[in-house]
Design a protein around this motif. Sequence first.
Motif: not given
Ligand code: NDP
Length: 333
Positions: A10, A13-15, A17, A42, A46, A90, A112, A158, A187, A250
């Motif tokens: 899930t 599309g994020g970092q 991922g 996503e 996303g 979120r 989920q 991590l 955590h 991570a």
């Molecule tokens: P990242 O991929 O960087 O991070 C995702 C999650 O991982 C965040 O909650 C982040 O927490 C957490 N995390 C856990 N450990 C670490 C760590 N050591 N360092 C950084 N992050 C950590 O976020 P993006 O914003 O790039 O991507 C999130 C994606 O999720 C987006 O594409 C969005 O659209 C999607 N999304 C999907 C959902 C779904 O499938 N239903 C719901 C919500 C979002 P923290 O916030 O504390 O940094």
Amino acid sequence: DATPTTVTITGAGGQIGYALLFRIAAGDMLGPDRPVRLRLLEIPQGMRAAEGAALELMDGAFPLLSDVEVTDDARTGFDGCNVALLVGARPRTAGMERADLLEANAGIFGPQGAAIAHAAAPDVRVLVVGNPANTNALIASASAPDVPAERFAALTRLDHNRALAQVAGALERPAASIARMTIWGNHSATQFPDVDHAVVDGMPARAALAARLGGKQAALTWLDETFIPRVAKRGAEIIEVRGSSSVGSAAAAAIDHVRDETAGVAWTSAAVVSHGEYGVPEGLICSFPVSSDGTGYRVIEGLEVDARARARIDASVAELVAERDAVAARGLL
Ligand code: NDP
């Protein structure tokens, strides 16, 4: 057995991922003989990023990658899922209270969990990465009552790896020479990175640190004043230096978690459901020392916990209890 393992990610599309997908496709998580089918889940905003990643996966021509599907429908995303990596969450925004953050995430992880219960394979295992990870895992598990609670975990690997790196640096030894490190609790900043049972090339880590740092008291001061806060706040340090959050480490830790759970490991850390071990209230998803025989993580029991460790474990567990009570009070559990 050449049947592909279905891995659902899930927030694909994020970092994080993006850092996960290519390593999984290359076989780093499930091994060089195990074909994988990727499901990228996503939210609508996303989808384009995930679709782009899927095109790049195709361009990788990975021999082990049998199929990639991108979807914003949870039932489709978890269909036949064997390994679920719940990364999307979120993020906390300015002015948001912790309870609001917990509630916003309950709205993601509850549905989920229900979709996993409905659509995933009977052997599904779930790793929550998205924060607040422990309580998100608790909510997902509570929404999947037919899936054993032992199948849900939250990532503290991590933190574990960061703790190994700090001790390795202090002793000028390779991280691989250190074993039996433990992360206890949540955590979060209250976590307890614990070297009391750790060994360095077979020698107790506390003794090795005392020899290096000039005595037992100096070692204890280093642990309490440098090591623990450094590990607990490493995420902020990475943001400060790198200009954005930790992503590669991570993703690497999530891969370590699943690989060691399925291949087997003598000692690592993971947040798993408590059955009352070490006095942690039953049902909380709490980080413990764990081992795996290849069928799932089990808490390593019988370790001696001194008064200093007890106080730190209790403080982090109290935070987990408060998070659980906050979501329960809002009717989310
Ligand atoms: P990242 O991929 O960087 O991070 C995702 C999650 O991982 C965040 O909650 C982040 O927490 C957490 N995390 C856990 N450990 C670490 C760590 N050591 N360092 C950084 N992050 C950590 O976020 P993006 O914003 O790039 O991507 C999130 C994606 O999720 C987006 O594409 C969005 O659209 C999607 N999304 C999907 C959902 C779904 O499938 N239903 C719901 C919500 C979002 P923290 O916030 O504390 O940094």
